[in-house]
Design an enzyme around this catalytic site. Sequence first.
Site, PDB file in Angstrom:
ATOM      1  N   ASP A  18       6.014  -5.043  -1.490  1.00  0.00           N
ATOM      2  CA  ASP A  18       6.762  -4.573  -0.325  1.00  0.00           C
ATOM      3  C   ASP A  18       8.159  -4.143  -0.740  1.00  0.00           C
ATOM      4  O   ASP A  18       8.694  -4.637  -1.730  1.00  0.00           O
ATOM      5  CB  ASP A  18       6.815  -5.717   0.711  1.00  0.00           C
ATOM      6  CG  ASP A  18       7.118  -5.207   2.106  1.00  0.00           C
ATOM      7  OD1 ASP A  18       7.038  -3.978   2.326  1.00  0.00           O
ATOM      8  OD2 ASP A  18       7.443  -6.034   2.975  1.00  0.00           O
ATOM      9  N   ASN A  20       9.276  -0.669  -0.859  1.00  0.00           N
ATOM     10  CA  ASN A  20       9.445   0.691  -1.380  1.00  0.00           C
ATOM     11  C   ASN A  20      10.411   1.495  -0.507  1.00  0.00           C
ATOM     12  O   ASN A  20      11.269   2.232  -1.003  1.00  0.00           O
ATOM     13  CB  ASN A  20       8.100   1.442  -1.404  1.00  0.00           C
ATOM     14  CG  ASN A  20       7.143   0.887  -2.440  1.00  0.00           C
ATOM     15  OD1 ASN A  20       7.522   0.079  -3.273  1.00  0.00           O
ATOM     16  ND2 ASN A  20       5.881   1.312  -2.369  1.00  0.00           N
ATOM     17  N   ARG A  22      12.770   0.375   1.565  1.00  0.00           N
ATOM     18  CA  ARG A  22      14.147  -0.123   1.457  1.00  0.00           C
ATOM     19  C   ARG A  22      14.790   0.300   0.139  1.00  0.00           C
ATOM     20  O   ARG A  22      15.975   0.615   0.079  1.00  0.00           O
ATOM     21  CB  ARG A  22      14.165  -1.657   1.599  1.00  0.00           C
ATOM     22  CG  ARG A  22      14.173  -2.106   3.046  1.00  0.00           C
ATOM     23  CD  ARG A  22      13.772  -3.557   3.182  1.00  0.00           C
ATOM     24  NE  ARG A  22      12.319  -3.702   3.175  1.00  0.00           N
ATOM     25  CZ  ARG A  22      11.691  -4.865   3.305  1.00  0.00           C
ATOM     26  NH1 ARG A  22      12.397  -5.983   3.421  1.00  0.00           N
ATOM     27  NH2 ARG A  22      10.379  -4.908   3.326  1.00  0.00           N
ATOM     28  N   HIS A  35       7.841   5.089  -2.665  1.00  0.00           N
ATOM     29  CA  HIS A  35       6.410   4.878  -2.943  1.00  0.00           C
ATOM     30  C   HIS A  35       6.057   5.379  -4.342  1.00  0.00           C
ATOM     31  O   HIS A  35       5.248   4.776  -5.042  1.00  0.00           O
ATOM     32  CB  HIS A  35       5.550   5.597  -1.899  1.00  0.00           C
ATOM     33  CG  HIS A  35       5.688   5.007  -0.523  1.00  0.00           C
ATOM     34  ND1 HIS A  35       5.655   3.658  -0.303  1.00  0.00           N
ATOM     35  CD2 HIS A  35       5.871   5.577   0.697  1.00  0.00           C
ATOM     36  CE1 HIS A  35       5.808   3.415   0.990  1.00  0.00           C
ATOM     37  NE2 HIS A  35       5.947   4.565   1.619  1.00  0.00           N
ATOM     38  N   LEU A 129      -8.600  -7.673 -18.050  1.00  0.00           N
ATOM     39  CA  LEU A 129      -8.108  -7.905 -16.689  1.00  0.00           C
ATOM     40  C   LEU A 129      -8.984  -7.193 -15.646  1.00  0.00           C
ATOM     41  O   LEU A 129      -9.397  -6.055 -15.853  1.00  0.00           O
ATOM     42  CB  LEU A 129      -6.674  -7.356 -16.591  1.00  0.00           C
ATOM     43  CG  LEU A 129      -6.043  -7.288 -15.201  1.00  0.00           C
ATOM     44  CD1 LEU A 129      -5.604  -8.668 -14.737  1.00  0.00           C
ATOM     45  CD2 LEU A 129      -4.846  -6.342 -15.194  1.00  0.00           C
TER      46      LEU A 129
HETATM   47  C1  IPE Z   1       2.171  -5.057   3.780  1.00  0.00           C
HETATM   48  O1  IPE Z   1       3.424  -4.483   3.864  1.00  0.00           O
HETATM   49  C2  IPE Z   1       1.147  -4.011   3.395  1.00  0.00           C
HETATM   50  C3  IPE Z   1       1.225  -3.530   2.018  1.00  0.00           C
HETATM   51  C4  IPE Z   1       2.036  -4.000   1.106  1.00  0.00           C
HETATM   52  C5  IPE Z   1       0.307  -2.470   1.671  1.00  0.00           C
HETATM   53  P1  IPE Z   1       3.996  -3.918   5.247  1.00  0.00           P
HETATM   54  O2  IPE Z   1       5.343  -3.386   4.954  1.00  0.00           O
HETATM   55  O3  IPE Z   1       3.025  -2.986   5.848  1.00  0.00           O
HETATM   56  O4  IPE Z   1       4.062  -5.233   6.132  1.00  0.00           O
HETATM   57  P2  IPE Z   1       4.937  -5.555   7.417  1.00  0.00           P
HETATM   58  O5  IPE Z   1       4.783  -4.411   8.354  1.00  0.00           O
HETATM   59  O6  IPE Z   1       6.349  -5.699   6.952  1.00  0.00           O
HETATM   60  O7  IPE Z   1       4.394  -6.847   7.922  1.00  0.00           O
HETATM   61  C1  IPE Z   2       5.309  -1.229   0.642  1.00  0.00           C
HETATM   62  O1  IPE Z   2       6.584  -0.740   0.912  1.00  0.00           O
HETATM   63  C2  IPE Z   2       4.293  -0.123   0.441  1.00  0.00           C
HETATM   64  C3  IPE Z   2       3.348   0.036   1.546  1.00  0.00           C
HETATM   65  C4  IPE Z   2       3.249  -0.753   2.581  1.00  0.00           C
HETATM   66  C5  IPE Z   2       2.426   1.168   1.470  1.00  0.00           C
HETATM   67  P1  IPE Z   2       7.055  -0.386   2.378  1.00  0.00           P
HETATM   68  O2  IPE Z   2       6.793   1.057   2.630  1.00  0.00           O
HETATM   69  O3  IPE Z   2       6.486  -1.329   3.361  1.00  0.00           O
HETATM   70  O4  IPE Z   2       8.630  -0.623   2.231  1.00  0.00           O
HETATM   71  P2  IPE Z   2       9.614  -1.242   3.304  1.00  0.00           P
HETATM   72  O5  IPE Z   2       9.040  -2.547   3.746  1.00  0.00           O
HETATM   73  O6  IPE Z   2       9.689  -0.256   4.431  1.00  0.00           O
HETATM   74  O7  IPE Z   2      10.901  -1.401   2.570  1.00  0.00           O
HETATM   75 MG    MG Z   3       7.111  -3.071   4.169  1.00  0.00          MG
END
Ligand code: IPE
Ligand code: IPE
Ligand code: MG
Length: 240
Positions: A18, A20, A22, A35, A129
Amino acid sequence: MGDLSNMVIPRHVAIILDGNGRWAKKRGLPRTMGHREGCKTVEKTVEIAARIGIEYLTVYGFSTENWSRSVEEVGALMQLFRYYMVRLLKIAKQNNVRVKMIGDKSRFDQDIIDGIDRLVRETQDNTGLTFVIAVNYGGRDEITRAAARLARDCRDGKIDGESISQEVFASYLDTAGMPDPDLLIRTSGELRLSNYLLWQVAYTEFYITDCLWPDFNQEELEKAIVQYNKRERRFGGVKA
Ligand code: IPE
Ligand code: IPE
Ligand code: MG
């Protein structure tokens, strides 16, 4: 590499990657750039995990809820899948990595489904792996699909309802045959599961770091493994 020589290496590490968005925002960049960086981090993490001797690495790439993001963001993520699937095939072959997918791939475009199938097929005999990618994955969706398939098999007389045990049920999940995660890492500090591996994390140790996913590296993984080694896993019992 840091000193992991006296450490127990968790057999199965699951990651909620999580942050990306931010990461990109902090730099004044579009979310898509985050991403893209995040995909590079996935590649590097696969190589590191293979080297460290982790047996299973399961990463959350796209949740069943992520379809609710903007058309632009979902489209960009699909393009990244297309690109990185090809790169991943090469990396998997170079590192003796077997690739698996969990989630409901049927919602993807046909070329992505074909790419996933190829990746799985061409790496299935690798012995290093096992890298598991969770795409269009949701724990509730997985459990619901398992229950529906089990119900069909009961109706068709393939299985007797009385014989359904936890083991039988688990064999209907996407993760059939895999051990449960020992360690779950979530980057970017959020204290929630976001519908990840709901059944499988019953006794998993959690490690949450504020590090944003694109910044995650070998040092961060080692920190998580060091913390894991300080945990006392009880599985409901008492300390010996
Ligand atoms: C969880 O992250 C899903 C993935 C990492 C693919 P999200 O960013 O979607 O989760 P929430 O919305 O913060 O709970
Ligand atoms: C995780 O990063 C990747 C996916 C959920 C696809 P986010 O896109 O959720 O990044 P934040 O949480 O908005 O920073
Ligand atoms: Mg996220």
